[in-house]
Design a protein around this motif. Sequence first.
Motif, PDB file in Angstrom:
ATOM      1  N   ASN A   1      -6.263   9.383  -8.902  1.00 59.64           N
ATOM      2  CA  ASN A   1      -5.742   8.580  -7.798  1.00 59.64           C
ATOM      3  C   ASN A   1      -4.533   7.699  -8.617  1.00 59.64           C
ATOM      4  OD1 ASN A   1      -7.473   9.683  -6.182  1.00 59.64           O
ATOM      5  ND2 ASN A   1      -8.586   7.727  -5.824  1.00 59.64           N
ATOM      6  N   LEU A   2      -3.612   7.693  -8.053  1.00 57.69           N
ATOM      7  CA  LEU A   2      -2.492   7.133  -8.477  1.00 57.69           C
ATOM      8  C   LEU A   2      -2.342   5.631  -8.355  1.00 57.69           C
ATOM      9  CD1 LEU A   2       0.212   7.383 -10.372  1.00 57.69           C
ATOM     10  CD2 LEU A   2       1.462   8.085  -8.156  1.00 57.69           C
ATOM     11  N   ARG A   3      -2.312   4.642  -9.157  1.00 61.63           N
ATOM     12  CA  ARG A   3      -1.802   3.225  -8.458  1.00 61.63           C
ATOM     13  C   ARG A   3      -0.326   3.137  -8.283  1.00 61.63           C
ATOM     14  NH1 ARG A   3      -5.058   3.276 -13.158  1.00 61.63           N
ATOM     15  NH2 ARG A   3      -3.428   2.730 -14.377  1.00 61.63           N
ATOM     16  N   GLY A   4      -0.169   2.678  -7.302  1.00 62.31           N
ATOM     17  CA  GLY A   4       1.509   2.632  -6.914  1.00 62.31           C
ATOM     18  C   GLY A   4       2.157   1.599  -7.389  1.00 62.31           C
ATOM     19  N   SER A   5       1.691   0.543  -7.916  1.00 55.87           N
ATOM     20  CA  SER A   5       2.439  -0.598  -8.190  1.00 55.87           C
ATOM     21  C   SER A   5       3.636  -0.120  -9.389  1.00 55.87           C
ATOM     22  CB  SER A   5       1.670  -1.805  -8.704  1.00 55.87           C
ATOM     23  OG  SER A   5       2.429  -2.833  -9.400  1.00 55.87           O
ATOM     24  N   ALA A   6       4.836  -0.820  -9.043  1.00 57.59           N
ATOM     25  CA  ALA A   6       5.592  -0.173 -10.151  1.00 57.59           C
ATOM     26  C   ALA A   6       5.596  -1.152 -11.415  1.00 57.59           C
ATOM     27  CB  ALA A   6       7.098  -0.654  -9.532  1.00 57.59           C
ATOM     28  N   CYS A   7       5.075  -2.200 -11.185  1.00 57.91           N
ATOM     29  CA  CYS A   7       4.616  -2.954 -12.363  1.00 57.91           C
ATOM     30  C   CYS A   7       3.586  -2.194 -13.292  1.00 57.91           C
ATOM     31  CB  CYS A   7       4.260  -4.306 -12.013  1.00 57.91           C
ATOM     32  SG  CYS A   7       5.675  -5.187 -11.117  1.00 57.91           S
ATOM     33  N   GLY A   8       2.865  -1.441 -13.025  1.00 54.11           N
ATOM     34  CA  GLY A   8       1.946  -0.578 -13.721  1.00 54.11           C
ATOM     35  C   GLY A   8       2.067   0.106 -14.759  1.00 54.11           C
ATOM     36  N   TYR A   9       3.277   0.368 -15.166  1.00 58.45           N
ATOM     37  CA  TYR A   9       3.626   1.236 -15.965  1.00 58.45           C
ATOM     38  C   TYR A   9       4.930   0.992 -16.721  1.00 58.45           C
ATOM     39  CZ  TYR A   9       6.050   2.897 -11.774  1.00 58.45           C
ATOM     40  OH  TYR A   9       6.564   3.035 -10.667  1.00 58.45           O
ATOM     41  N   VAL A  10       5.260   1.295 -17.903  1.00 60.26           N
ATOM     42  CA  VAL A  10       6.666   1.375 -18.470  1.00 60.26           C
ATOM     43  C   VAL A  10       7.096   2.857 -18.515  1.00 60.26           C
ATOM     44  CG1 VAL A  10       5.665   1.306 -20.904  1.00 60.26           C
ATOM     45  CG2 VAL A  10       8.024   0.493 -20.569  1.00 60.26           C
TER      46      VAL A  10
ATOM     47  N   PHE B   1      14.854   2.336  -5.432  1.00 65.83           N
ATOM     48  CA  PHE B   1      13.857   2.012  -4.436  1.00 65.83           C
ATOM     49  C   PHE B   1      14.380   1.693  -2.943  1.00 65.83           C
ATOM     50  CE2 PHE B   1      12.185   0.005  -8.416  1.00 65.83           C
ATOM     51  CZ  PHE B   1      10.787  -0.111  -8.151  1.00 65.83           C
ATOM     52  N   ARG B   2      13.709   2.464  -2.083  1.00 64.52           N
ATOM     53  CA  ARG B   2      14.232   2.328  -0.579  1.00 64.52           C
ATOM     54  C   ARG B   2      14.374   0.945  -0.357  1.00 64.52           C
ATOM     55  NH1 ARG B   2      14.748   5.783   3.491  1.00 64.52           N
ATOM     56  NH2 ARG B   2      14.027   7.535   1.969  1.00 64.52           N
ATOM     57  N   GLU B   3      15.523   0.569   0.368  1.00 66.13           N
ATOM     58  CA  GLU B   3      15.764  -0.998   0.641  1.00 66.13           C
ATOM     59  C   GLU B   3      15.361  -1.088   2.110  1.00 66.13           C
ATOM     60  OE1 GLU B   3      19.769  -1.961  -0.739  1.00 66.13           O
ATOM     61  OE2 GLU B   3      19.136  -1.341  -2.738  1.00 66.13           O
ATOM     62  N   GLY B   4      15.235  -2.259   2.607  1.00 64.92           N
ATOM     63  CA  GLY B   4      14.968  -2.716   3.991  1.00 64.92           C
ATOM     64  C   GLY B   4      13.637  -2.206   4.530  1.00 64.92           C
ATOM     65  N   THR B   5      12.540  -1.893   3.488  1.00 64.16           N
ATOM     66  CA  THR B   5      11.062  -1.553   4.024  1.00 64.16           C
ATOM     67  C   THR B   5      10.347  -2.159   2.988  1.00 64.16           C
ATOM     68  OG1 THR B   5       9.827   0.438   4.441  1.00 64.16           O
ATOM     69  CG2 THR B   5      11.264   0.510   2.519  1.00 64.16           C
ATOM     70  N   LEU B   6       9.170  -2.064   3.544  1.00 66.48           N
ATOM     71  CA  LEU B   6       7.792  -2.469   2.833  1.00 66.48           C
ATOM     72  C   LEU B   6       7.144  -1.547   2.121  1.00 66.48           C
ATOM     73  CD1 LEU B   6       6.382  -5.249   5.159  1.00 66.48           C
ATOM     74  CD2 LEU B   6       7.829  -5.527   3.244  1.00 66.48           C
ATOM     75  N   HIS B   7       6.163  -1.556   1.245  1.00 70.35           N
ATOM     76  CA  HIS B   7       5.460  -0.511   0.721  1.00 70.35           C
ATOM     77  C   HIS B   7       6.515   0.407  -0.248  1.00 70.35           C
ATOM     78  CE1 HIS B   7       1.569  -1.224   2.671  1.00 70.35           C
ATOM     79  NE2 HIS B   7       2.437  -1.362   3.751  1.00 70.35           N
ATOM     80  N   GLU B   8       7.648  -0.196  -0.698  1.00 65.85           N
ATOM     81  CA  GLU B   8       8.523   0.512  -1.577  1.00 65.85           C
ATOM     82  C   GLU B   8       8.001   1.136  -2.917  1.00 65.85           C
ATOM     83  OE1 GLU B   8       7.727  -3.217  -2.436  1.00 65.85           O
ATOM     84  OE2 GLU B   8       9.070  -3.117  -0.896  1.00 65.85           O
ATOM     85  N   ASP B   9       6.955   0.458  -3.458  1.00 64.81           N
ATOM     86  CA  ASP B   9       6.401   0.912  -4.663  1.00 64.81           C
ATOM     87  C   ASP B   9       5.507   2.446  -4.449  1.00 64.81           C
ATOM     88  OD1 ASP B   9       6.996  -1.519  -5.542  1.00 64.81           O
ATOM     89  OD2 ASP B   9       5.227  -2.054  -6.606  1.00 64.81           O
ATOM     90  N   GLU B  10       4.975   2.607  -3.242  1.00 61.11           N
ATOM     91  CA  GLU B  10       4.290   3.607  -3.009  1.00 61.11           C
ATOM     92  C   GLU B  10       5.162   4.786  -2.669  1.00 61.11           C
ATOM     93  OE1 GLU B  10       1.262   3.675  -3.198  1.00 61.11           O
ATOM     94  OE2 GLU B  10       0.322   1.683  -2.415  1.00 61.11           O
ATOM     95  N   GLU B  11       6.212   4.596  -2.280  1.00 62.18           N
ATOM     96  CA  GLU B  11       7.256   5.776  -2.072  1.00 62.18           C
ATOM     97  C   GLU B  11       8.147   6.111  -3.442  1.00 62.18           C
ATOM     98  OE1 GLU B  11      11.138   7.101   0.937  1.00 62.18           O
ATOM     99  OE2 GLU B  11       9.940   4.982   1.017  1.00 62.18           O
ATOM    100  N   PHE B  12       8.179   5.042  -4.414  1.00 63.18           N
ATOM    101  CA  PHE B  12       8.758   5.101  -5.717  1.00 63.18           C
ATOM    102  C   PHE B  12       8.184   5.748  -6.751  1.00 63.18           C
ATOM    103  CE2 PHE B  12      10.170   3.405  -9.682  1.00 63.18           C
ATOM    104  CZ  PHE B  12      11.601   3.529  -9.650  1.00 63.18           C
ATOM    105  N   THR B  13       6.732   5.350  -6.810  1.00 57.99           N
ATOM    106  CA  THR B  13       6.187   5.763  -7.921  1.00 57.99           C
ATOM    107  C   THR B  13       5.817   7.226  -8.153  1.00 57.99           C
ATOM    108  OG1 THR B  13       5.293   3.451  -8.239  1.00 57.99           O
ATOM    109  CG2 THR B  13       3.823   5.579  -9.078  1.00 57.99           C
TER     110      THR B  13
END
Length: 327
Positions: free
Chosen positions: A157-166, A177-189
Motif C-alpha cells: 500500500n503506497l503512502r501518497g504524501s510527497a513529503c514521504g520520500y526523497v 503536480f496538477r494545479e488548481g486541485t486538492l489531493h495533488e500528492d495522490e495523483e503525483f506519487t
Amino acid sequence: MSTQPIYTQDDEKKPLVSFIITYYNESVDMLKECVNSILSLSLNAAERQIIVVDDGSDVSPIDLLIELSSDIIYVRQPNLGLSRARNRGIGIAEGSFIQFVDADDYLLTNTYEQCLDIIRYRETDMVLFQATSSPTSTPHSEADGPMSGTDYMAHHNLRGSACGYVFRKAILHDLRFREGTLHEDEEFTPQLMLRAENVYSTEGKAYHYRVRKDSITHKTDKRWRMRRLMDAEQVIYRLKNKADHLPVSERIAMERRIAQLTMDYIYNVIRITHDATHLDRVLQRLTKHDLFPLPDKHYTKKYQCFRMLVNTAMGRRILMLALRVKG
C-alpha cells in the motif's frame, strides 16, 4: 554497502539534495525549525540547496529570516496553491535529488541520515521513509531494496504524501503536480513511483509532522470537505485513465493503488456525509468507470473486509451505522 560515494562528474558540480519548503502563513518559528533541521544534516553548503517558496502569505517572513539568508533561497509568489508552489520549487531545484517539506514540519536528523547514506552509497532513484508526530525517532539499521517502483507499488500500500520520500530529480521528466486541485500528492506519487527503477524503503521515521487543527487536512467546513471528496474522485478517474494505457506490469501496480484510493474515497463519503442517497450516486458513478464493485483482490485484510461489506447493500448499511456512531 560501498564505502565510496556514488558521484558522477556532473553530480559533483551540483547539490546532492534540493529541499523544497512550501510556506503559507505558518509560524516563522516553525519555518526556522524546519530549515534548521536541514542545516543539522551531514550535508555541507555545497551539497544542499534549501528553497523556501512562499505561496502568497499575508505577511512575508523574509525580514525575520535574516540569520538564515545565506542558507536559503526565498521565493514569493501570489497565493496560487501548494501544487504551483512545489512546481516553482522544482523549476529552481539544482540538486540531484529532491525532498519536499511542509514549513510546519521538519526532518528528524538522525533518522534522515540513513536516507542520505542510501542516496550517497547506492544506486537509487527513491528512498521511502515513515512519518511521525513524535519529536524523536530511532534509526533502523537496514532498508529493503532495491526494487522497481512498479514492483513496490504492486505489493505494498503506497503512502501518497510527497513529503514521504526523497527522489532523483532526473526521473521526473515532465511530471509535475496538477494545479488548481486538492489531493495533488495522490495523483503525483504513483506516477513518480512507476518511473523509479531502484527504490529503497525504510521503516525509519524520518519526517516529523505537526497535527494542527487549522491545517488544510483538518478543515471542518462542509463545503471544503465536499470539495476534497469531489477532487479525490477526479484523481481516481484520471489515474484509471492512465492505467488503461500502461504496460501490463505497470497497470497491475497502478490498479492496486486505484483500488486503495477508491476504498478510502468510499469510506470518507460515508464518514463525512452519512447520506445513503449521496453514497448511491457516488457508487453509480464509480460503476460507470469500472471502479465498483471493488475488485476481488487479496491486497490487505482491511481491503478484503471493507470490500465484502461495501459491495452489498446490507454491508453498506452496517458501514453507515458504524461510521455514524464513530463519527
